[in-house]
Scaffold this active site. Structure first.
Site, PDB file in Angstrom:
ATOM      1  N   PRO A  62       0.795  -1.239   0.000  1.00 16.32           N
ATOM      2  CG  PRO A  62       0.093  -0.899   2.205  1.00 16.32           C
ATOM      3  CD  PRO A  62       0.809  -1.883   1.325  1.00 16.32           C
ATOM      4  CG  ASP A  97       7.907  -5.839   1.440  1.00 19.21           C
ATOM      5  OD1 ASP A  97       8.570  -6.485   2.263  1.00 19.21           O
ATOM      6  OD2 ASP A  97       6.718  -5.501   1.646  1.00 19.21           O
ATOM      7  CB  CYS A 156       5.499  -9.771   6.371  1.00 15.36           C
ATOM      8  SG  CYS A 156       4.152 -10.036   5.207  1.00 15.36           S
TER       9      CYS A 156
END
Length: 312
Positions: free
Chosen positions: A118, A183, A236
């Site tokens: 985001p 990421d 993550c």
């Protein structure tokens, strides 16, 4: 019922797999424990000292050791913080701030953020670049790209160009970017503390699917990186197939090398052997962060360098 039993009941396959990684009571307690709220002060909009002084009038702040502009804050709902609505502070999980710190972008550089939505890390990158240079912020899904653009506007980011490509397509821009952040999309085991569905809906086949996507993306990102440039790979999640396996794959396929990351943070040992497969000793330089290490989300971060001369 103990945290261990809660996880075992919610998803037995999840418990069986990750108890092989770490099986302490503390680990399982932190897997299910709610997260502390953390914020990053956006210095693109106001000086750090001014913002901290104002927030201290109303809230309790605790500095996060590994990011100068970040704090834990004693508020459950960031809507109560006026500076959040103005983009002066941004709600961002403490461990998710590490990849841009490791990337260490400079003003004037050309940076690729391959999976940007985001936008919290893109905003952090632009902050370190002092809104000078260019960040290509990519996300292939229009709904996520719309959120990305809204957040970048709110943060006052002026140097981002939002694109909607398959991240693997950046391979055609060989030796182009000063720095690349991947990421990567992942199984999000580290985010269970935020969303329980990442535990209840976890399946092994999704881990395999993400691993294959990650391998495509990391090769493309590395190809797009200039010689002498820096690439950061992060997820993550804690699964070795999405972390050490993917970086090991890059090391075997290319001339990439890892650099050690020096930050004031507790970590767990990287996995060098998993399911009968041995990984490069270079993986010792990566950061593997479990939820109980620092009371944060889980994260994995590797700093990758491409041999060669840096352009002046």
């Amino acid at each position: 019922m103990s945290a261990r039993d809660v996880v075992k009941e919610a998803n037995p396959a999840f418990y069986e797999r990750y108890s092989q990684l770490e099986d302490t009571d503390e680990f399982w307690e932190f897997i299910v424990k709610p997260l502390r709220q953390s914020i990053r002060v956006n210095t693109l909009k106001a000086p750090l000292e001014v913002v901290v002084g104002r927030l201290n009038e109303e809230f309790e702040l605790e500095r996060i050791p590994w990011v100068r502009e970040s704090f834990f804050i004693n508020v459950d709902n960031l809507a109560r913080v006026p500076e959040h609505g103005l983009g002066v502070v941004f709600g961002q999980e403490a461990s998710s701030m590490i990849p841009p710190v490791v990337l260490d972008p400079k003003p004037g550089e050309l940076v690729l953020d391959m999976a940007a939505a985001p936008g919290s890390k893109t905003g952090q990158i632009a902050q370190y670049m002092e809104n000078e240079g260019c960040v290509i912020a990519n996300d292939p899904q229009i709904s996520r790209a719309n959120v990305l653009m809204a957040n970048l506007n709110r943060m006052g980011v002026l140097i981002a160009r939002v694109m909607m490509r398959d991240g693997a397509s950046f391979a055609r821009f060989e030796n182009t970017f000063d720095r690349v952040l991947l990421d990567a999309p992942c199984s999000s085991v580290g985010m269970i503390r935020k969303k329980w569905k990442f535990l209840s809906e976890w399946r092994m086949k999704a881990v395999i699917r993400y691993m294959n996507i990650q391998k495509r993306l990391i090769l493309a990102g590395y190809r797009a990186l200039k010689p002498g440039g820096v690439m950061v790979y992060s997820t993550c999640t804690i699964d070795p197939l999405e972390n050490e396996e993917v970086v090991d794959y890059l090391l075997r396929k290319t001339n990439a090398r890892l650099e050690r990351i020096d930050l004031p943070i507790k970590t767990s040992e990287p996995v060098l052997e998993w399911e009968g497969k041995e990984y490069s000793e270079e993986l010792k330089k990566a950061l593997r962060i479990h939820p109980n290490d620092n009371d944060t989300e889980a994260f994995f971060i590797a700093k990758i360098v491409k041999p060669g001369e840096v352009d002046e």
